[in-house]
Design a protein around this motif. Sequence first.
Motif, PDB file in Angstrom:
ATOM      1  N   SER A  32      -0.472   5.984   4.532  1.00  0.00           N
ATOM      2  CA  SER A  32       0.426   6.000   5.689  1.00  0.00           C
ATOM      3  C   SER A  32       1.373   7.186   5.643  1.00  0.00           C
ATOM      4  CB  SER A  32       1.207   4.692   5.747  1.00  0.00           C
ATOM      5  OG  SER A  32       0.349   3.590   5.903  1.00  0.00           O
ATOM      6  N   HIS A  36      -3.920  -4.030   0.539  1.00  0.00           N
ATOM      7  CA  HIS A  36      -3.246  -2.923  -0.151  1.00  0.00           C
ATOM      8  C   HIS A  36      -4.166  -1.762  -0.484  1.00  0.00           C
ATOM      9  CE1 HIS A  36      -0.529  -0.802  -2.792  1.00  0.00           C
ATOM     10  NE2 HIS A  36      -1.239  -1.050  -3.865  1.00  0.00           N
ATOM     11  N   THR A  37      -5.420  -2.073  -0.832  1.00  0.00           N
ATOM     12  CA  THR A  37      -6.290  -1.019  -1.357  1.00  0.00           C
ATOM     13  C   THR A  37      -7.697  -1.146  -0.788  1.00  0.00           C
ATOM     14  OG1 THR A  37      -7.134  -0.009  -3.401  1.00  0.00           O
ATOM     15  CG2 THR A  37      -6.865  -2.389  -3.397  1.00  0.00           C
ATOM     16  N   ASP A  67       3.351  -1.140   2.146  1.00  0.00           N
ATOM     17  CA  ASP A  67       2.179  -0.935   2.998  1.00  0.00           C
ATOM     18  C   ASP A  67       2.533  -1.170   4.464  1.00  0.00           C
ATOM     19  OD1 ASP A  67       0.224  -0.478   0.849  1.00  0.00           O
ATOM     20  OD2 ASP A  67       0.546  -2.578   0.364  1.00  0.00           O
ATOM     21  N   LEU A 111      -4.992   3.751  -0.932  1.00  0.00           N
ATOM     22  CA  LEU A 111      -3.840   2.845  -0.875  1.00  0.00           C
ATOM     23  C   LEU A 111      -3.199   2.951   0.502  1.00  0.00           C
ATOM     24  CD1 LEU A 111      -2.210   3.538  -4.358  1.00  0.00           C
ATOM     25  CD2 LEU A 111      -3.656   1.606  -3.703  1.00  0.00           C
ATOM     26  N   VAL A 112      -2.943   1.825   1.139  1.00  0.00           N
ATOM     27  CA  VAL A 112      -2.403   1.836   2.497  1.00  0.00           C
ATOM     28  C   VAL A 112      -1.056   2.543   2.540  1.00  0.00           C
ATOM     29  CG1 VAL A 112      -1.497   0.371   4.349  1.00  0.00           C
ATOM     30  CG2 VAL A 112      -3.657  -0.206   3.252  1.00  0.00           C
ATOM     31  N   SER A 113      -0.178   2.263   1.597  1.00  0.00           N
ATOM     32  CA  SER A 113       1.163   2.849   1.636  1.00  0.00           C
ATOM     33  C   SER A 113       1.099   4.366   1.543  1.00  0.00           C
ATOM     34  CB  SER A 113       2.018   2.279   0.506  1.00  0.00           C
ATOM     35  OG  SER A 113       1.362   2.427  -0.749  1.00  0.00           O
ATOM     36  N   GLY A 170      -1.351  -6.845   1.006  1.00  0.00           N
ATOM     37  CA  GLY A 170      -0.457  -5.725   1.204  1.00  0.00           C
ATOM     38  C   GLY A 170       0.974  -6.055   0.813  1.00  0.00           C
ATOM     39  N   LEU A 194      -7.374   2.165   8.306  1.00  0.00           N
ATOM     40  CA  LEU A 194      -6.396   1.232   7.750  1.00  0.00           C
ATOM     41  C   LEU A 194      -6.291  -0.027   8.603  1.00  0.00           C
ATOM     42  CD1 LEU A 194      -3.508   3.671   6.699  1.00  0.00           C
ATOM     43  CD2 LEU A 194      -5.532   2.979   5.395  1.00  0.00           C
TER      44      LEU A 194
END
Length: 686
Positions: free
Chosen positions: A418, A460-461, A480, A413-415, A476, A447
Amino acid sequence: MPNRLANETSPYLLQHKDNPVDWYPWGEEALSAARLLDKPILLSIGYSSCHWCHVMAHESFENESIAAVMNTGFVNIKVDREELPDVDSIYMTAVQAMTGSGGWPLTVFITPDGQPFYGGTYFPPEDRPNMAGFPRVLTAVADAYATKRSELLENSQQVVNAIREQSTPQKNDGTVDESLIFGSFTHLAGNADQENGGSQGAPKFPQPMVYELLLRYWKRTGSSQVLDIVNLTLEKMAHGGIYDQIGGGFARYSVDDAWLVPHFEKMLYDNAQLVSLYLHAYQATKKPLYRRIVEETLEYVTREMTHAAGGFYSASDADSEGVEGKFFVWTPAEIDEVLEPSDAELAKAYWGVSEEGNFEGSNILHLPISQAEFLSRSGQEPLELLADIERVREILLEARSKRIAPGIDDKILVSWNSLMLKAFAEAGAVFENPEWVDIAQKNARLLLDQVRDSEGRLLHTWKATSATEGDARLLGYLDDHAYLIEALLVLYEATFDFSYIDEARALADQMIERFWDKDWEVFYDTSLEHSKLLVRPRDVLDNAVPSGGAVAALALQRLGVITGQTDYAAKAEASMKALIPHMEQAPSAVTSWLTAVDFLRSNSQEVVLIGDAADPVIADMKRELRSSFAPNTVLAGSNGDASEDAASPLLASREQVNGKATAFVCENYACKLPVTSVAEMVELLS
């Protein structure tokens, strides 16, 4: 025969692909089917490391007779809440409004146009005292929808109105000033557990955002009371069973008030935020314990939670072999089996192992007394004893690795990535560990390069399909974008690679274009291109992760300082105004917003270093700047003289003095005379 979930990438959805339930993923196909068949939708939301989600799946979704009732009466949709946080947020709010509580698994009955009319969480497979069984619920809901639909929808409209009201911004003309920060302390300190740390009562969650704000409060005031609250919590957590004493990393929460018995799943977002918190506490106090926790947790993430392409996995389960915590607990006999007698006695004494145990006849390893006290009581030379403890820990870790491990949710998951990217980058810079900075850079490239769509929009994923390639999905969210912008700023400070600022600026511009509402002057959680739900979600409160709007407010301010684009800071401040009532009345729910206020209302400094990265003076300057907790200092730099047309006003026309490593200490771009020694730089900073 597998159902439609077989085509998904979410491990949670794939766990249900062989259910006899005719599951759909969330999307137009399912909604159209419900409209066509004139059936209500049974929406089931969970996530892969959720214990009770697994229980309900085994009891009901794998049950042929229950599945038949579901398939006959409903269009069934299964959602991974981590993939679709907007769907989860709306329907969790609905169930909380209808029942007064919520949780996962979340079970919601909705109309084909998405309107919720009944819901709950876990339902057992048969009737139990004070709890209707799932078959009874299914039959009653289907019957009510067929015979009393208008009444159901009339009552449901009140819930929908409540959801819309919650998501609607409120205009506020108040002033965002530092009194909001000082006012928050009374609330936060009043709820502190003075014996065990954390908030009073049980279960106990780590709440890293609260303690980040308290550290900032301490930085402003020098209050020893505040630092005591932070230290007590961090020490108790580090000594407790919520921390994996053998393998590193934190569990989601403890079920008791002393941090002893965890709910054993480990979440990436918890560990990322806690690494940052312990790192900042180390900068503030120089306690060796905090450094050890940072090192061991990042070692755990590197060893067990990192894909070859650089992505970080989302979570590990609480269960293994169908038993919660089995992988992590020890009996005395198991310790005796893998250690020499003297080492076994050391392990049992240090980690509180007893014959009776502290968890269902086994032992959750913890420190009954602090390491310092243990060393002082032993009478042994401390460094030798510490070496023995570390050697024993490694033996136990190796032995534990032979057990059947909990399952891993391997979606990226980008968020959450991060948050961990930021932790690796900052810890690598502070502790001068280039391997950690390299890990952060590899993650950033994944990413930025692979989790995009054909139009360059952040997704997002991502799910690996090989050692280097993967399948990226879903547009996203605000989280994100905001989290990644903040992480890239930290990575820039760790490397002075200005390309990360360029990437952050491009993401910020996209975020403003797609998530910013110019009329209300707020960010929404979803972009203009996301599928339309009952409302456009805007969750301003901190939950397990910080509010995306709050992180955007902080990141845009920092980005504005580096780029000189005042519009970033203006939008950040405007978005904070809507949160003033929350900051005044419920500060513990919006601590990340108060962090953004702290930056806005601080006498922040900008420090620019010009010189070769290999120059020992530059290295000493960086070391000095990173040695203390200074959350509102913006660090910039360049290897050699900065160009005349540098993209940052902080760097423009900065030149070395007489060819020497040079530091510029500035405030609002007004810089004092450049200096060429660490001592002179420290004097200017103070």
